[in-house]
Scaffold this motif. Structure first.
Motif: not given
Length: 804
Positions: A600-623
């Protein structure tokens, strides 16, 4: 026990003491037991010894037989078989009990040459075992013994089918009698035989000559027994005001969100893991003769398909129009049980049967109304394939009335059947939405606890089926107030949140911007549920004796609802994400040891990537490293969602994806080449490989030859959409970087290109360029020879659309 015996027999005191001593020693780990077993075979008063064992109900023999191994006691089985002929009931039953346990514990050795294949003697012995000479035994004690024999034969069928084959005719004849036994426990045990046999490949040939006798027996077993009717309160028609007792409500488990592609409407469906319940009386007795007979008929219908109908149709005519409601009800159950296996052959009869069933929805007996709901749901696919006014509209109208029935069992069956109809009908329901919502919302005020949970499911399924058509102010006004009222009433610890959160997740996805007025409190509560569960898990890990482990389903459902919000609200979720610590929480969830939490967390990651990538991008190196380690097809759904999320991230990252390609590419290529990979995972893997190749062609193109064939075959079946578009742009870009990678499998590429209905102009140009480039390179004559291998539709399509 002694008073029960027909013959006064007293065990020899010294022998008894030796047995007791032996029992103590049998628990010892050393080799004493082996030597003792050896001694047993030379025991002087052997029959007395065995009698004593039988006196102890056979359990001791089996303990010794399993520990000391049967081959160390060669006389045991012949002696036990001979004791079956005893006139003494206790001896006879004890011997049989011992044999049954030996069959369970030592199935393999019974069919080996080590003991000269005892099954050859035992099976015929079991079969004649009922011609017992003692009338008392025949009269009083047979049911228990009959039941044991039936159970033993079912077990043997599972472990050593080949040993039963020579005797199969007699066994089938015998089982037919036992399935009609006066004692329902015996009949149920025998009925299991048909269910087990139907799952064996040999079934079709073995049973075909017995069908004329077997089918009426199974159909007869599908009637409610008197005791069933009493247990089900079959005489109580109106019970809607009686609150449910808590034990009526079965625990329900949330099925985590799996991200899947939209398939072409070509009849290809995902493997459905929905356990289609046989009927709706499962809360009272989990398993009875009625359910077993119905399940057996269902499986046999799938084995014989339409060949079963000549045996069924004459019976159905009689049953469906019978004046006794119990008989009529069983006929409706039969009709539902054969729906899947005999669908093709049933089609000519459905124009007459469906209206009859719709009429039965208003029968005066609640049990008839409820089974009719279930049976109609089994034919929903056919109903929806006809013009809507013919059957869909009348069926929907009557089912909605039954959703508001005064009987709780009927409400439940109607709600479940309506959910099935929604899945089949999808947007066909749009013209009736106001009427449907009116009914479902009214049911909120009417339903007791158990049915309320099923109602959430029907509303969620409606939202999934009609999608954005639900986003109209008047519909939102009807639907949201009762849902939010329930949401506010429920505490964070209440498991009723599961179905409500699932329902809201579907509603949020469907309503899109229409959900905005409700999103903030819903979002906040979901984040709190995740945070609470993680905190509880940390305490439990640190001090398990002081803190209970949390129920992680709360967290899983909350993550899935957040996914639904992200998918529905799109960019509108940005401010909510900005003001919360959801990305930190998600980072923890992605590393949880429970697969469903990661899924479920990977599904949410994909959906947040589509919706507001600016908040996801700083975490990509960890994810990204975590996503890479989860590309493990042992956990299909986790792997599927991680794969999809990588594809979504790559589209947003563009060329910056470069450093992460080595973490994921080899695993993805391995997955796409694995045999028996489920379709959803294959499609998501192909799309992600295509997307990685789109943003970093230099890194991915060198491996083109290793994945091009399975890539093409898995993407030819999905609809034209954004994901397919980006994946095909990727494959075209990679072909331009490494054209030799596609040469060997060019026909598969042609086929995949031809699966497009309407590609965008610039993508069509990319296809043209590759097709014409290949044609020019090989020359007209070679191209003609090559394209002659194509199936005609493919050849015509490529010529018409791309001029090759």
């Amino acid at each position: 026990l002694q008073t029960k015996m027909e013959y006064e027999w007293k065990p020899d005191e010294q022998g008894l003491q030796q047995i007791l001593q032996l029992l103590k020693e049998s628990q010892s780990p050393d080799t004493t037991i082996q030597r003792t077993v050896q001694q047993l075979s030379t025991w002087h008063s052997e029959s007395d010894f065995l009698k004593m064992f039988v006196f102890f109900q056979g359990i001791l023999i089996t303990t010794i037989a399993s520990k000391g191994e049967l081959q160390n006691w060669p006389d045991l089985l012949p002696k036990l078989c001979s004791l079956l002929d005893s006139e003494d009931y206790n001896t006879c039953e004890g011997a049989f009990g011992a044999l049954q346990k030996i069959c369970e514990d030592s199935a393999e050795i019974l069919d080996s040459d080590v003991l000269d294949r005892p099954l050859n003697i035992m099976i015929p012995k079991f079969l004649q075992f009922f011609k017992h000479s003692s009338p008392k035994i025949r009269y009083l004690y047979k049911p228990e013994v009959r039941k044991n024999v039936c159970r033993a034969l079912v077990m043997l069928l599972e472990v050593r089918m080949d040993r039963l084959l020579p005797h199969m005719h007699n066994i089938v004849e015998y089982m037919l009698q036992r399935t009609q036994d006066q004692d329902e426990n015996v009949a149920l045990e025998a009925c299991e035989f048909w269910l087990t046999l139907a799952e064996q490949p040999i079934c079709k040939d073995v049973l075909v000559r017995h069908l004329p006798k077997l089918i009426p027996v199974l159909v007869n077993g599908m009637k409610y027994s008197d005791i069933d009717i009493i247990l089900l309160k079959g005489d109580v028609e109106e019970d809607e005001t009686i609150p449910d007792s808590e034990q009526d409500i079965r625990p329900r488990f949330h099925r985590s969100r799996t991200v899947a592609q939209q398939h072409d409407e070509d009849g290809i469906e995902e493997e459905d893991d929905d356990d289609d319940e046989m009927d709706d009386d499962d809360t009272i007795s989990d398993w009875n003769l009625r359910k077993c007979s119905a399940a057996a008929l269902d499986v046999l219908a799938n084995v014989y398909r339409d060949e079963l109908l000549p045996h069924i149709l004459p019976l159905l005519k009689e049953l469906l129009f019978h004046h006794e409601w119990v008989v009529k009800e069983s006929g409706i159950l039969v009709l539902g049980a054969i729906a899947e296996g005999c669908m093709q052959g049933m089609i000519p009869y459905l124009p007459e049967l469906i209206p009859h069933l719709i009429q039965c929805l208003s029968d005066k007996k609640a049990l008839v109304r409820s089974i009719t709901c279930w049976t109609l749901s089994r034919y929903a696919h056919w109903v929806v394939s006809q013009p809507p006014d013919t059957y869909l509209k009348p069926l929907m109208t009557e089912l909605l009335k039954r959703i508001l029935d005064s009987n709780k069992r009927v409400q439940e069956a109607a709600c479940s059947a309506f959910a099935t109809l929604e899945e089949e009908a999808c947007t066909e329901l749009v013209p009736y939405l106001a009427y449907i919502l009116d009914t479902l919302v009214f049911a909120f005020s009417k339903y007791q606890h158990k049915n309320l949970l099923i109602l959430y499911d029907a509303i969620g399924t409606l939202a999934d089926s009609v999608g954005h058509h639900l986003n109209k102010p008047e519909y939102i006004q009807m639907l949201m107030p009762p849902l939010i009222q329930k949401w506010n009433m429920l505490k964070d610890e209440d498991k009723d949140l599961f179905p409500l959160l699932e329902c809201l997740s579907s509603v949020a996805t469907a309503l899109q911007s229409g959900f905005l007025p409700y999103c903030e409190p819903v979002y906040q509560r979901c984040v709190n549920l995740v945070q609470k569960t993680l905190a509880q898990a940390m305490l439990n890990n640190a001090q398990p004796d002081q803190y209970e482990a949390p129920d992680k389903d709360f967290m899983i459902v909350a993550l899935d609802l957040l996914s639904g919000l992200a998918e529905g609200l799109g960019g509108n979720i940005e401010q909510l994400v900005a003001r919360s610590n959801i990305l930190t929480l998600m980072y923890q969830c992605m590393q949880d040891k429970m697969p469903e939490v990661r899924q479920s967390s990977f599904a949410l990651l994909g959906d947040l990537t589509k919706a507001c990538f600016q908040h996801v991008k700083p975490c990509i190196a960890d994810f990204m490293p975590i996503l890479g380690t989860n590309l493990n097809p042992e956990f299909i759904s986790v792997c599927n969602n991680a794969t999809w999320a990588i594809g979504e991230i790559s589209i947003q990252m563009g060329i910056e994806m470069q450093p992460y390609i080595p973490m994921v590419l080899h695993q993805l290529v391995e997955i796409i080449n694995r045999p028996n990979t489920p379709k959803t995972l294959l499609e998501n893997t192909a799309i992600t490989i295509g997307r990685l190749g789109y943003v970093c062609p230099q890194e991915v193109a060198p491996m083109l030859q290793q994945f091009i064939r399975p890539w093409c075959t898995s993407l030819r079946n999905i609809r034209d959409n954004e994901e397919k578009d980006s994946a095909f742009r990727g494959i075209c870009t990679m072909i331009s970087v490494n054209p030799s990678g596609v040469i060997q499998d060019f026909i598969f590429f042609c086929d995949a290109v031809a699966s497009w209905i309407n590609p965008k102009d610039d993508l069509r140009d990319m296809f043209c360029k590759i097709l014409h480039g290949f044609k020019n390179q090989v020359g007209d004559e070679n191209w003609r020879r090559f394209s002659d291998q194509f199936p005609l539709p493919l050849k015509e399509r490529l010529a018409a659309f791309y001029g090759v």
